[in-house]
Design an enzyme around this catalytic site. Sequence first.
Site, PDB file in Angstrom:
ATOM      1  CE  LYS A  53      -3.821  -2.391   2.239  1.00 27.90           C
ATOM      2  NZ  LYS A  53      -4.486  -2.765   3.497  1.00 27.90           N
ATOM      3  CD  GLN A  97      -3.459  -4.408   6.690  1.00 26.26           C
ATOM      4  OE1 GLN A  97      -3.311  -3.491   5.900  1.00 26.26           O
ATOM      5  NE2 GLN A  97      -4.145  -5.501   6.380  1.00 26.26           N
ATOM      6  CG  ASP A 120      -9.596  -0.082   4.642  1.00 25.23           C
ATOM      7  OD1 ASP A 120      -9.388  -0.371   3.451  1.00 25.23           O
ATOM      8  OD2 ASP A 120      -9.044  -0.669   5.583  1.00 25.23           O
TER       9      ASP A 120
END
Length: 284
Positions: A53, A97, A120
Amino acid sequence: MTAQVIDGNALSRQLRAEVAQRAAALTARGHQPGLAVILVGDDPASAVYVRNKVKACADAGFHSVLEQYAADLSEAALLERIDALNRDPAIHGILVQLPLPAHIDDHRVIEAISASKDVDGFHVSSAGALLVGEPGFKACTPYGCMKMLESIGLHDLRGKHAVVIGRSNIVGKPMALMLLQANATVTVCHSGTADLSHHTRQADIVVAAVGKRKVLTADMVKPGAVVIDVGMNRDEAGKLCGDVDFENVKEVAGWITPVPGGVGPMTITMLLVNTCEAAERLGA
């Protein structure tokens, strides 16, 4: 008939080039897109995802911040750090995460992220916006799946029947909502659904998102159907594979996504798209 492969790598490159152009335009106006990625603990798979990412951000011309913490980081300390990032004008997107260590409440952490920086797409506000058709950030993996369907000409799914195998909040439920928004008729199942093949054989589109090898086999697929494989597993030899029996299903389906090289690269790409959009909103 052998299915045509939907190349996630190629589509990802195309979309990332478009994002890079948008990011350059924003940067020229003093609003370089910024993404903060937080990793708690030392899970090897999470570390790989995070590195990918951050690299994708750099390639697209984004400002990125990677913050890594030990697994014993307190929930209070993590929430405090998120609060600081919420107030940082250089950061337009925040990604924590998952999974987090057991002593930290995932839901509380996700809800602590400002809805305007929830790139997200996991925040309740984002899910609610999706449910009622209002603008909001879409969860990256199902968003990528929808882009793959659009890439083969399936924009309006009116008259199409889609089956989603998997009920998770990360993929299954938002995937079903996005398909509904595209006017599809949607059935949501899971790997234990009674007579699963009865549902899948009627489907024009099947999305497999269970995390179980060969949950979808050739005899379960309607000839000519589109098969989207979200799964990420390992076979007996340790080779990466999805939820779909690819070699056999491709002889029945009309379109199919591979693993690797299908949905995977699209997930990170849609994270970039969401972050760029967040920067555009905040810099407008």
